[in-house]
Design an enzyme around this catalytic site. Structure first.
Site, PDB file in Angstrom:
ATOM      1  N   ASP A 195       0.809  -1.220   0.000  1.00 49.42           N
ATOM      2  CA  ASP A 195       0.000   0.000   0.000  1.00 49.42           C
ATOM      3  C   ASP A 195       0.845   1.275   0.000  1.00 49.42           C
ATOM      4  O   ASP A 195       2.073   1.227   0.200  1.00 49.42           O
ATOM      5  CB  ASP A 195      -0.968  -0.005   1.200  1.00 49.42           C
TER       6      ASP A 195
ATOM      7  N   ASN B  80      -7.513  -3.509  14.593  1.00 52.70           N
ATOM      8  CA  ASN B  80      -8.894  -3.846  14.206  1.00 52.70           C
ATOM      9  C   ASN B  80      -8.931  -5.000  13.196  1.00 52.70           C
ATOM     10  O   ASN B  80      -9.959  -5.253  12.585  1.00 52.70           O
ATOM     11  CB  ASN B  80      -9.590  -2.609  13.627  1.00 52.70           C
TER      12      ASN B  80
ATOM     13  N   HIS C  66      -7.166  -5.173  10.356  1.00 53.03           N
ATOM     14  CA  HIS C  66      -6.930  -4.829   8.945  1.00 53.03           C
ATOM     15  C   HIS C  66      -5.624  -5.436   8.431  1.00 53.03           C
ATOM     16  O   HIS C  66      -4.682  -5.663   9.188  1.00 53.03           O
ATOM     17  CB  HIS C  66      -7.010  -3.308   8.695  1.00 53.03           C
TER      18      HIS C  66
ATOM     19  N   GLU D  84      -9.696  -2.237   5.575  1.00 52.05           N
ATOM     20  CA  GLU D  84     -10.297  -2.056   6.895  1.00 52.05           C
ATOM     21  C   GLU D  84     -11.496  -3.002   7.041  1.00 52.05           C
ATOM     22  O   GLU D  84     -11.965  -3.570   6.050  1.00 52.05           O
ATOM     23  CB  GLU D  84     -10.756  -0.592   7.048  1.00 52.05           C
TER      24      GLU D  84
END
Ligand code: F6R
Length: 245
Positions: A67, A136, A138, A143
């Site tokens: 990314d 979380n 990801h 996400e």
């Protein structure tokens, strides 16, 4: 799914680099998927050491990063391109033209994302993908709620991520609001996946990824669908697993 629990991040780095080095052996070209963030740094440090000792050769390695932020150039000290140069590429014998990080300044982002997918495909796909995991769950910038079939695309950063990143930029308005990320489907195409996690703040996400249902609530749980995944995690990151190691 293989789970290796280690006492600390140095051991995580040593084992991670060994898995990568073993997988590289005997290949004409090696296509390595990479992640940024603090977690893989010990793995990269160990790879640098092995490269200096001539035990790992990067001259025929082609890398693809997961990314990059949209709107900042690779020269910006918060870009993932800059991070990769500083943490790995500048210190090993990899030809710079073999290193691929999505271009956050691309004029046509959808076309660039499609190109990124076809570059990976044109070299025969990723041999081994390195991953970290968010608190979380990801992976990359996928996400919770991201589709398991998602491919490389422009994604919106969550308000939480933007808030977390604000400390790295001169002012809040400078924080990128979107990023380019490989999709979960892209990650699942890699032949082998190694996910690293270090610290108690990852314990809930690790338990959900390994022992929870495959669910968009925890993007890393999609890795259960892959035939060759190894988790290399520290003891505190493994603390919420019901299986004890
Ligand atoms: C970065 C990336 C992210 C990180 C994750 C964990 O390329 O893909 O998913 O792996 O946010 O970040 P750290 O390692 O800083 O806890």
């Amino acid at each position: 799914m293989k789970v290796i629990v280690v006492p600390n991040k140095d051991k995580m780095g040593a084992i991670g680099a060994r898995i990568i080095a073993e997988d590289m052996k005997g290949r004409l070209f090696y296509k390595l998927g990479l992640a940024t963030g603090s977690t893989p740094i010990p793995v990269y440090q160990e790879l640098i050491r092995l490269n200096k000792e001539k035990k790992v050769d990067f001259s025929r390695v082609i890398t693809f990063n997961l990314d990059e932020y949209v709107g900042i150039p690779g020269t910006h000290d918060q870009s993932y391109r800059y991070f990769m140069n500083k943490q790995l590429f500048d210190h090993v014998n990899i030809p710079k033209q073999n290193t691929n990080v999505p271009d956050g300044m691309a004029k046509n982002i959808p076309a660039h994302c499609a190109d990124y997918e076809s570059w990976m495909e044109s070299v025969g796909g990723i041999d081994l993908q390195v991953l970290g995991i968010g608190g979380n769950g990801h992976i990359g910038f996928n996400e919770p709620g991201s589709s398991i079939a998602s491919r490389t695309r422009q994604v919106k950063l969550t308000p939480e991520t933007i808030r977390d990143n604000a400390r790295f930029f001169a002012k809040a308005a400078d924080v990128p609001k979107t990023a380019i990320s490989m999709g979960i489907g892209t990650v699942l195409d890699a032949a082998k996946i190694v996910l690293f996690a270090n610290g108690a703040n990852k314990a809930a996400a690790i338990a959900a990824a390994i022992e929870g249902p495959v669910s968009v609530k925890c993007p890393a749980s999609a890795l259960q669908l892959h035939p060759d995944v190894t988790f290399v995690i520290t003891k505190d990151a493994a603390a919420n697993l019901t299986l004890k190691f």
